[in-house]
Enzyme design. Sequence first.
Site, PDB file in Angstrom:
ATOM      1  N   LYS A 185      -2.694  -7.367  17.565  1.00 42.48           N
ATOM      2  CA  LYS A 185      -3.376  -6.629  18.621  1.00 42.48           C
ATOM      3  C   LYS A 185      -4.871  -6.897  18.499  1.00 42.48           C
ATOM      4  CE  LYS A 185      -5.415  -2.869  18.858  1.00 42.48           C
ATOM      5  NZ  LYS A 185      -6.552  -3.295  19.729  1.00 42.48           N
ATOM      6  N   GLU A 259      -9.667  -3.338   5.818  1.00 42.66           N
ATOM      7  CA  GLU A 259     -10.979  -3.915   5.535  1.00 42.66           C
ATOM      8  C   GLU A 259     -11.945  -3.243   6.489  1.00 42.66           C
ATOM      9  OE1 GLU A 259     -14.262  -5.450   5.810  1.00 42.66           O
ATOM     10  OE2 GLU A 259     -13.300  -7.071   6.915  1.00 42.66           O
ATOM     11  N   CYS A 293     -19.525  -6.925   8.649  1.00 43.43           N
ATOM     12  CA  CYS A 293     -19.319  -5.809   7.731  1.00 43.43           C
ATOM     13  C   CYS A 293     -20.035  -6.013   6.401  1.00 43.43           C
ATOM     14  CB  CYS A 293     -17.830  -5.590   7.506  1.00 43.43           C
ATOM     15  SG  CYS A 293     -16.951  -7.067   6.946  1.00 43.43           S
ATOM     16  N   GLU A 392     -23.442   2.568   8.917  1.00 47.62           N
ATOM     17  CA  GLU A 392     -23.378   1.162   9.284  1.00 47.62           C
ATOM     18  C   GLU A 392     -23.925   0.982  10.699  1.00 47.62           C
ATOM     19  OE1 GLU A 392     -20.171  -2.405   8.805  1.00 47.62           O
ATOM     20  OE2 GLU A 392     -19.453  -0.599   9.805  1.00 47.62           O
TER      21      GLU A 392
END
Length: 492
Positions: A185, A259, A293, A392
């Site tokens: 997906k 992750e 990331c 973040e």
Amino acid sequence: MSLIAERHTDLDRPRFFIDGAWAEPRSSRVYHAVEAATGEGLGIAALGGEDDIDAAVRAARTALDHGPWGRTSAAERAAAMRRFADALERRADHTSTLVTRENGMPIQFSQQVNGGLPGVLLRIYAEVVEKLPLEEVRPSPKGSTILRREPVGVVGAITPWNFPQALAMFKVAPALAAGCTVVLKPSPETALDAYVLAEAGLEAGLPAGVLNIVAGDRDSGAALVSHPLVDKIAFTGSTAAGRIIGAECGRLLRRHTLELGGNSAAIFLDDGDIDTLLAGLGGASFLNNSQTCTTQSRILVARSRYDEVIDAVAGYVSAMDIGNPLDPAVTLGPMATSAQLDRVLGYIDIAKKSDARLVTGGGRPTGLDRGWFVEPTVFADVDNNDLLAREEVFGPVIALLPFDTDEEAVRIANDSDYGLAGSVWSADEDRALEIAGRVRTGTIGLNYYELDLGAPFGGMKSSGVGRELGPEGIDAYLEYKAVYASKKYLSA
């Protein structure tokens, strides 16, 4: 309005890839993709609903339990994966350009990670599974134990928009090598490029149902995570979404690899070399327009070198070539979406109202009114409790923080909910290595930061669960079965 009536470019993807064929959507929902550098329409992708996900999962289940894939040898799977790699590499130029238009990734980097890396990963895991002993015999008290490594089953792979081709193959390659079947997906923002994988899989002769692709939103992802015929979820994305997925997989006792996000620290010691830092800053802090990331958005600097590093980083940022990411000379492209641009500008506005000092950047670049561009921005004198240092940002916004001792640097680096990446910069590599050993993070570089495909990658704390890449990356897609047998197998 129907999906077909809305089609307007040759990039439109009005169908899903299910059971080896193009399938009409059971839902009428669509996503209008917009080119990141211009804000203009790029194409339309169908968005899957619960029924579409169900059809894809059932196809994967059938291919695993009753199709040829469930009975293939490691050598047969490896051969199919190499054909798959060949087919992807023939499409590399088109794929690289399409991803750059979708998410703003500079084209030279896109050629590496979207054009080249998927084929590389397929070849790596083809070799891994060929060398891996899928069955071994051990002596036991009453005879022997045959230890078998078997596929975990049907894998639901959920991927984000920042590295769409590469991160899909982080999951698809080891899953296929292990003998699993996959429902992928992809994110709506990069749904258009995802179906290149389907075209290449068809050309490579992957059996029907082995790889299924249904683009979708959070609802589609939730349907995949909760589907009773899925055995494992492999997810890359935000920590907030990862917590929800992890909780559901825990409730279902379902295997999962997560992750997630990061706010990593680069530690520049008092003996660090400025030129070395500047040479490595692109990979450590600005990779893919900092929509990565592993971005080291906190740079911790020995106080005796603080002003020098501030000037150097500000100079580096000011010299970046911002513009259309299809231009090979451009080093910083746009944010992937208007929502991501608003997010980054929001963090900048909050930082401006704090005690941090704006050194350079801080808004939209002059002359780039179309698309989702933001100036690379540097703040000095950031407190590690500021939002800029805690969350973040996922954009080119750097926070500089001073420290007085090595111990304080380690403490600041570890004072974070995240633990995915990092770096230590020093003329004394042994000293840097000692400090790196005390930073609680899944990966860390000494005087540079660059992923090693041959080593496991993943995070600690809120940066995730499990590891991808390296020979260890196949472990998450294997189950161990112990068969208690007679001694006759010991000499076989």
